[in-house]
Scaffold this active site. Structure first.
Site, PDB file in Angstrom:
ATOM      1  N   ASP A   1     -11.942  28.040   7.167  1.00  0.00           N
ATOM      2  CA  ASP A   1     -12.385  27.212   7.714  1.00  0.00           C
ATOM      3  C   ASP A   1     -11.081  26.243   9.451  1.00  0.00           C
ATOM      4  O   ASP A   1     -11.832  26.392  10.276  1.00  0.00           O
ATOM      5  CB  ASP A   1     -13.225  25.959   7.362  1.00  0.00           C
ATOM      6  CG  ASP A   1     -14.029  26.784   6.412  1.00  0.00           C
ATOM      7  OD1 ASP A   1     -13.564  27.658   6.069  1.00  0.00           O
ATOM      8  OD2 ASP A   1     -14.608  26.293   5.857  1.00  0.00           O
TER       9      ASP A   1
ATOM     10  N   GLU B   1      -6.820  19.426   3.154  1.00  0.00           N
ATOM     11  CA  GLU B   1      -8.164  19.319   1.661  1.00  0.00           C
ATOM     12  C   GLU B   1      -8.128  19.217   0.595  1.00  0.00           C
ATOM     13  O   GLU B   1      -8.557  18.713  -0.169  1.00  0.00           O
ATOM     14  CB  GLU B   1      -9.294  19.935   2.594  1.00  0.00           C
ATOM     15  CG  GLU B   1     -10.452  20.149   2.404  1.00  0.00           C
ATOM     16  CD  GLU B   1     -11.682  19.914   3.108  1.00  0.00           C
ATOM     17  OE1 GLU B   1     -11.114  20.132   3.836  1.00  0.00           O
ATOM     18  OE2 GLU B   1     -12.560  20.243   2.280  1.00  0.00           O
TER      19      GLU B   1
HETATM   20  C1  GLA Z   1     -15.841  27.380   2.766  1.00  0.00           C
HETATM   21  C2  GLA Z   1     -14.595  26.744   2.092  1.00  0.00           C
HETATM   22  C3  GLA Z   1     -13.276  28.219   2.679  1.00  0.00           C
HETATM   23  C4  GLA Z   1     -14.029  29.145   2.477  1.00  0.00           C
HETATM   24  C5  GLA Z   1     -15.983  29.222   1.837  1.00  0.00           C
HETATM   25  C6  GLA Z   1     -16.156  30.255   0.925  1.00  0.00           C
HETATM   26  O1  GLA Z   1     -16.243  26.886   3.694  1.00  0.00           O
HETATM   27  O2  GLA Z   1     -14.421  25.444   3.023  1.00  0.00           O
HETATM   28  O3  GLA Z   1     -12.743  27.962   2.017  1.00  0.00           O
HETATM   29  O4  GLA Z   1     -14.209  29.437   0.926  1.00  0.00           O
HETATM   30  O5  GLA Z   1     -16.125  27.617   1.591  1.00  0.00           O
HETATM   31  O6  GLA Z   1     -16.549  31.792   1.727  1.00  0.00           O
END
Ligand code: GLA
Length: 396
Positions: A173, A161
């Site tokens: 995530d 990503e």
């Molecule tokens: C998105 C990103 C995560 C994190 C959140 C904020 O979901 O994918 O890696 O940085 O924003 O906490």
């Protein structure tokens, strides 16, 4: 969110490719607390949720990579030995990013047919992209029989990503999509990747309220926040040479250097430093059964994201306000990257259905938008759902 099943995806795959596939699924996530801390080497407390992206796969002998989706009309075909070097700006980018990373590690990776189905709303801050990447990675790995620990799968998806899609996201995530556990939140140290499970009491539901305002992580704001944090680290490390990330900075150190930082950089840093503290405190409060304290920490987290980190929006604030004072409400905040997407609310289980109705009505009155509300519990991470029946490569 629509509920798909492995069975109907297998049938669809069979209609498209005349083979029975193996099926892998990976869940979305909701972050309870610890926002914009992961790329600062800090702490997060997310849970996987029971909405999945599924990838059906079978190998091909013609070296092609054929990608279809149940949800989008456009289909794609590539040469597995000559994958695109840059994103196309379509749903296939998440699959391609993972394929490119895996093909670098294993030049013998065969061609494949993939059919994708996602239940997680796109752009809602529930991590539909990480779920697609994780399910894709497991699908490709199954073709070569290569074993990869789930934590390495998470790292690989983050890299895909960052480098292919161009969103400089952290590890949270894909990690929780891989390692989530039913009934638990995952307290993750994003530097060491050490983690602990934190049980969520059974009498509590995670009520996810979608503002229906879409956010886009590869858009500039997210990457800009990250750059501001890096600037903070750069400036602070002149005074404190041991500092590698905001995770290493104490409130006292930050306050002592306030005058030497641009005001906006100071605000971003203050959010991250305090949010890291809140995560650890929230985990302790969950463990000691002190739910009101968890609720207060969530409320403080939202205020900090709104005022210091400036990633909330009118609709997210309206949704947080809509929850205040409702029976059974323990606490809530925006969740995920921000600029739209969802709030997460901890709600006593018996009151969850009436809470869902009331928050929807209040939000509709305030904004004129009809929200989607989902009553969820913490779910398990990624796994294989269906074994492959026919191992003969397809030529279609
Ligand atoms: C998105 C990103 C995560 C994190 C959140 C904020 O979901 O994918 O890696 O940085 O924003 O906490």
């Amino acid at each position: 969110m629509t509920n798909g099943s492995a069975g109907s995806l297998a049938e669809e795959f069979n209609r498209e490719f005349h083979l029975r596939p193996a099926i892998f699924r990976a869940p979305g996530r909701v972050n309870l607390i610890g926002e914009h801390t992961d790329y600062n080497d800090g702490f997060v407390l997310p849970s996987a949720i029971g909405f999945y992206t599924r990838v059906a796969v079978s190998p091909r002998s013609d070296g092609k990579l054929v990608l279809r989706s149940v949800d989008f009309p456009d289909a794609f075909e590539f040469d597995i030995r000559n994958l695109p070097g840059a994103k196309l700006g379509a749903w296939c980018d998440y699959v391609l990013g993972v394929a490119v990373e895996l093909a670098k590690q294993d030049p013998t990776m065969p061609g494949a047919s993939l059919l994708v189905h996602g239940e997680i709303p796109v752009g809602a801050g529930l991590s539909s992209s990480a779920a697609l990447e994780v399910a894709t990675a497991l699908a490709f790995l199954s073709l070569t029989g290569r074993e990869m620990p789930l934590q390495s799968v998470a790292r690989l998806c983050q890299k895909a990503e960052n480098e292919f899609v161009g969103a400089h996201v952290g590890i949270m995530d894909p990690f929780v999509s891989c390692m989530g556990r039913k009934g638990n939140a995952v307290l993750l140290d994003c530097r060491s990747l050490e983690f602990e499970l934190v049980p969520i009491p059974e009498q509590v539901k995670l009520v996810i309220s979608n503002t229906m305002v879409k956010h886009e992580l590869s858009g500039g704001e997210y990457n800009q926040r990250r750059a501001q944090c890096e600037e903070g680290v750069h400036l602070l490390s002149k005074r404190y040479p041991g500092i590698r990330a905001l995770r290493d900075v104490s409130v006292e150190q930050l306050e002592a250097q306030k005058a030497s930082l641009p005001a906006v950089v100071y605000r971003r840093c203050l959010h991250v430093v305090l949010e890291n503290r809140r995560v650890k405190e929230a985990a302790r409060s969950f463990r000691s059964g002190d739910l009101p304290s968890v609720g207060r920490l969530m409320k403080d987290s939202h205020a900090s994201l709104r005022d210091l980190y400036e990633v909330s929006c009118v609709e997210l604030d309206a949704m947080v306000e809509a929850a205040e004072g409702l029976p059974g409400y323990i606490g809530g905040r925006m969740t995920g990257g921000g600029f739209g997407g969802c709030t997460v609310n901890l709600v006593e289980s018996p009151q969850a259905p009436s809470f869902a109705e009331a928050i929807a009505a209040r939000y509709r009155n305030a904004t004129g938008i009809a929200p989607d509300i989902h009553i969820c519990s913490a779910a398990d991470g990624a796994n294989q759902e269906q074994e492959i029946n026919s191992l003969s490569p397809s030529k279609q």
